[in-house]
Design an enzyme around this catalytic site. Sequence first.
Site: not given
Length: 275
Positions: A133, A151, A147
């Site tokens: 992650s 994650k 983004y």
Amino acid sequence: MPSTWLITGATSGFGRLVTERALATGAHVIAVGRRRDRLAELVQLAPAGEITTLELDLTAPDAQAVLEGTVRAAGRLDVLINNAGYGLFGSVEQIDADEARAIFETNVLANLTVLRATLPALRASQGRVLQTSSLIGQFAWPSSGLYAASKGAVELISEALAHELAPTGVKVTIIEPGTFATEFAANLKVILPNDAYAPTVGKFLNDFSQLPPEAFGDPNAVADAIMTVAALREPPLRLAVGADAVENIRASLRSRLEELDRWETLSLAPAQQTV
């Protein structure tokens, strides 16, 4: 019998470093990547017979079947390093539907493809799953919305997976690196902000671009942490790596707790009836 590892994103960054370390321990590594030249380099580095390279786009329709066949041919699987992904930075509004879809296809849906292909073998070996992650899988900065969301999805999928797999003996750990000197920055996509987002997204991107080299950690620290966690009998669910990751995640958690406490009275108040 030597252990067998499957590592996605094995041709660069953390994936490459972990591949090298796993080979050094005598493990058989299934190295998955899209760059044929980099995979060939790994073959040259590996002792004979200890590496299987797989040139594969994990978003391809047949990716799961290809992975399943590769794991079946290997005979077992002990450790999965689910590491492939890329970065995308820009304001939430300005990232178009195609870019948004692409980041989730690679960072989330391909991650799930790898899990589906490998979990039967990992259950059989009571193996380890390590999901890469980021520190911003726990919170978001200006410009990191899409983004960070990808994650964050990996984080919650992994947390659920850890609960679901607990009776089988498979252990799941989420690796949350901070800012490290890898090829990530060279490969990320940046959507430059318009005037509306210059004070927030623009400022953040500019400040980040001005960081000195010493602000970027040694990626070997992440690879070493992954190797340590993979060997632990009782590994953590989450492992932040790097001082900036620890500091920023702690600050985010404290802020969320403070907000929860501040608004607890309203949160627990009876619903207001409307006439």
